[in-house]
Scaffold this motif. Structure first.
Motif, mmCIF file in Angstrom:
data_model
loop_
_atom_site.group_PDB
_atom_site.id
_atom_site.type_symbol
_atom_site.label_atom_id
_atom_site.label_comp_id
_atom_site.label_asym_id
_atom_site.label_seq_id
_atom_site.Cartn_x
_atom_site.Cartn_y
_atom_site.Cartn_z
ATOM 1 N N ILE A 192 -6.694 -36.398 -26.177
ATOM 2 C CA ILE A 192 -6.303 -34.946 -27.013
ATOM 3 C C ILE A 192 -7.779 -35.235 -27.554
ATOM 4 O O ILE A 192 -8.237 -33.512 -27.326
ATOM 5 N N SER A 193 -8.463 -35.401 -28.622
ATOM 6 C CA SER A 193 -10.195 -35.229 -29.197
ATOM 7 C C SER A 193 -10.551 -35.177 -27.922
ATOM 8 O O SER A 193 -11.377 -34.143 -27.804
ATOM 9 N N PHE A 194 -10.445 -35.681 -26.393
ATOM 10 C CA PHE A 194 -11.293 -35.563 -25.860
ATOM 11 C C PHE A 194 -11.256 -34.306 -25.090
ATOM 12 O O PHE A 194 -11.747 -33.506 -24.361
ATOM 13 N N LEU A 195 -9.713 -34.033 -24.529
ATOM 14 C CA LEU A 195 -9.410 -32.722 -23.913
ATOM 15 C C LEU A 195 -9.665 -31.784 -25.213
ATOM 16 O O LEU A 195 -10.261 -30.493 -24.612
ATOM 17 N N PHE A 196 -10.229 -31.691 -26.159
ATOM 18 C CA PHE A 196 -10.233 -30.933 -26.894
ATOM 19 C C PHE A 196 -11.702 -30.524 -27.506
ATOM 20 O O PHE A 196 -12.572 -29.564 -27.448
ATOM 21 N N ARG A 261 -17.232 -30.848 -33.763
ATOM 22 C CA ARG A 261 -17.553 -30.338 -32.385
ATOM 23 C C ARG A 261 -19.440 -31.416 -32.354
ATOM 24 O O ARG A 261 -20.088 -30.991 -33.167
ATOM 25 N N PRO A 262 -19.328 -32.414 -31.749
ATOM 26 C CA PRO A 262 -20.540 -32.944 -31.288
ATOM 27 C C PRO A 262 -21.522 -31.249 -30.564
ATOM 28 O O PRO A 262 -21.777 -30.442 -30.620
ATOM 29 N N ALA A 263 -22.450 -32.039 -31.585
ATOM 30 C CA ALA A 263 -24.229 -31.355 -31.556
ATOM 31 C C ALA A 263 -24.611 -31.040 -30.172
ATOM 32 O O ALA A 263 -24.064 -32.116 -29.233
ATOM 33 N N ALA A 264 -24.607 -29.879 -29.858
ATOM 34 C CA ALA A 264 -25.250 -29.636 -28.790
ATOM 35 C C ALA A 264 -26.577 -29.874 -27.765
ATOM 36 O O ALA A 264 -27.500 -29.345 -29.187
ATOM 37 N N THR A 265 -26.457 -29.839 -27.301
ATOM 38 C CA THR A 265 -28.329 -30.384 -26.525
ATOM 39 C C THR A 265 -28.783 -29.143 -25.785
ATOM 40 O O THR A 265 -28.521 -29.227 -24.561
ATOM 41 N N GLU A 266 -29.696 -28.139 -25.975
ATOM 42 C CA GLU A 266 -29.799 -27.000 -24.420
ATOM 43 C C GLU A 266 -31.182 -27.722 -23.927
ATOM 44 O O GLU A 266 -32.656 -28.664 -24.578
ATOM 45 N N ARG A 267 -31.113 -27.953 -22.973
ATOM 46 C CA ARG A 267 -31.888 -28.432 -21.762
ATOM 47 C C ARG A 267 -32.944 -27.292 -21.660
ATOM 48 O O ARG A 267 -32.401 -26.372 -20.809
ATOM 49 N N VAL A 268 -33.775 -27.613 -21.640
ATOM 50 C CA VAL A 268 -35.109 -26.287 -20.652
ATOM 51 C C VAL A 268 -35.054 -26.747 -19.146
ATOM 52 O O VAL A 268 -35.895 -27.885 -19.155
ATOM 53 N N LYS A 269 -34.408 -26.115 -18.647
ATOM 54 C CA LYS A 269 -35.269 -27.079 -17.281
ATOM 55 C C LYS A 269 -36.956 -25.741 -17.019
ATOM 56 O O LYS A 269 -36.591 -25.451 -17.064
ATOM 57 N N GLU A 270 -37.617 -27.087 -16.081
ATOM 58 C CA GLU A 270 -38.934 -26.174 -16.044
ATOM 59 C C GLU A 270 -39.016 -25.984 -14.722
ATOM 60 O O GLU A 270 -38.116 -25.666 -13.264
ATOM 61 N N ASN A 271 -39.453 -25.119 -14.639
ATOM 62 C CA ASN A 271 -39.556 -24.051 -12.880
ATOM 63 C C ASN A 271 -41.019 -25.096 -11.972
ATOM 64 O O ASN A 271 -41.491 -25.451 -12.375
ATOM 65 N N PRO A 272 -40.362 -25.281 -10.978
ATOM 66 C CA PRO A 272 -40.822 -26.250 -10.570
ATOM 67 C C PRO A 272 -41.982 -25.167 -9.254
ATOM 68 O O PRO A 272 -43.440 -26.067 -8.903
ATOM 69 N N PHE A 273 -42.057 -23.847 -9.822
ATOM 70 C CA PHE A 273 -43.862 -23.200 -8.978
ATOM 71 C C PHE A 273 -44.359 -22.566 -10.054
ATOM 72 O O PHE A 273 -45.108 -22.116 -9.831
ATOM 73 N N ALA A 274 -44.140 -23.354 -11.230
ATOM 74 C CA ALA A 274 -44.923 -22.353 -11.880
ATOM 75 C C ALA A 274 -46.493 -23.563 -12.472
ATOM 76 O O ALA A 274 -46.060 -24.738 -12.108
ATOM 77 N N SER A 275 -47.630 -22.591 -12.659
ATOM 78 C CA SER A 275 -49.164 -23.906 -12.432
ATOM 79 C C SER A 275 -49.070 -24.201 -14.149
ATOM 80 O O SER A 275 -48.207 -24.870 -15.021
ATOM 81 N N ALA A 276 -50.512 -25.106 -13.943
ATOM 82 C CA ALA A 276 -50.073 -26.120 -15.264
ATOM 83 C C ALA A 276 -50.701 -24.988 -16.548
ATOM 84 O O ALA A 276 -50.099 -25.439 -17.753
ATOM 85 N N THR A 277 -50.708 -24.448 -16.279
ATOM 86 C CA THR A 277 -51.069 -22.746 -17.437
ATOM 87 C C THR A 277 -50.162 -22.499 -17.730
ATOM 88 O O THR A 277 -50.130 -22.423 -19.294
ATOM 89 N N ASP A 278 -49.390 -22.121 -17.113
ATOM 90 C CA ASP A 278 -48.100 -21.370 -17.086
ATOM 91 C C ASP A 278 -46.792 -22.697 -17.571
ATOM 92 O O ASP A 278 -46.226 -22.376 -18.957
#
Length: 293
Positions: A192-196, A261-278
């Motif tokens: 039940i705790s998992f479903l919630f 609730r468990p702490a939420a982990t925000e994951r920032v996805k990298e842009n594969p087309f971004a340059s090293a400077t970006d």
């Protein structure tokens, strides 16, 4: 505006697990230590044992004392069989809760006069009540005098010890039963705790399952008190005995909603087309047209 879920509270901000009477209190035991759970359940078990002992002392023991005063003066005892010098059948003492009867031939002439009746026959003791009766053979290794002059002093000396024994044995017995039922209910608590979206480890699920049994025990204590005061009969007491069990299931279904609730982990996805400077704005490229100084 961030959609992040609230983080799990620190130990200092967790609710104190002391009174598992509301869903929040039951859920708090999932995060509490085992020693806290043991303390609360032990106190609860002893309180329930005290209620049972109070009922026995007020409803049954007066009948036993009166029966002792109605025993024959001498010559009666139980030693693998009943040796009786008084009349039979005979109601030694009775009230609405308990009746003590001697009926050597189990003739049934004494009738059923109480919710629980103990009938002494030649070879066995017949216990009868609302759900029927059962015959128990006298133990061959125990001898009990039923002489009035011996039984009354013995009863006066041991009555208080018996009350204390009821409190301790009932309290510890309930503690063991609750812990075993917690093992049975733990998978449901975990699911039940998992479903919630509030997953619990097995140990925490077991602790919450054990705590969920406390409200039902409180209801049963109240029912025993009502029965002792004559406000409900044995049938209604049986109703409470059966239906106080699902109270734990209700708490198991509601209490997980009170878990953090468990702490939420925000994951920032990298842009594969971004340059090293970006990817690293703090890093600037070198100007090829700049003069060297």
């Amino acid at each position: 505006m961030s959609d992040a879920l609230p983080e799990t509270p620190s130990v200092e901000s967790r609710p104190t697990a002391w009174l598992p009477l509301a869903p929040q209190g039951v859920a708090a035991f999932a995060l509490a230590s085992f020693s806290r759970l043991l303390t609360v359940t032990l106190v609860g078990g002893l309180v329930s044992g005290a209620v049972v002992a109070w009922f026995v002392n007020s409803a049954w023991f007066p009948v036993v004392g009166q029966a002792g005063r109605n025993l024959p003066a001498a010559g009666s005892r139980i030693a693998a069989r009943l040796e009786w010098t008084g009349p039979s059948p005979m109601v030694l003492a009775a009230n609405r809760y308990l009746a003590l009867v001697v009926d050597l031939e189990h003739s049934g002439k004494a009738g059923q006069t109480a919710d629980l009746q103990l009938e002494l026959t030649r070879q066995e003791i017949f216990v009868s009540g609302l759900l029927g009766g059962v015959a128990l053979r006298y133990p061959e290794t125990i001898e009990l005098s039923l002489d009035q002059r011996e039984f009354i002093p013995w009863w006066g000396a041991w009555r208080q010890a018996l009350i204390t024994g009821i409190v301790i044995s009932a309290g510890l017995g309930l503690l063991v039963v609750w812990f075993l039922l917690g093992l049975l209910y733990a998978p449901a608590a975990k699911l039940i705790s998992f479903l919630f979206s509030r997953p619990l480890p097995w140990r925490a699920a077991w602790k919450m399952a054990v705590a969920s049994l406390m409200p039902g025990a409180l209801v049963m204590n109240a029912a025993i008190a009502l029965y002792a005061w004559g406000w409900i009969d044995l049938v209604r007491l049986g109703f409470f005995a059966v239906f106080h069990l699902p109270i734990a299931w209700i708490y198991l279904g509601v209490s997980p909603l009170c878990l953090p609730r468990p702490a939420a982990t925000e994951r920032v996805k990298e842009n594969p087309f971004a340059s090293a400077t970006d990817k690293n704005p703090g890093r600037k490229g070198r100007n090829p047209f700049a003069s060297e100084e």
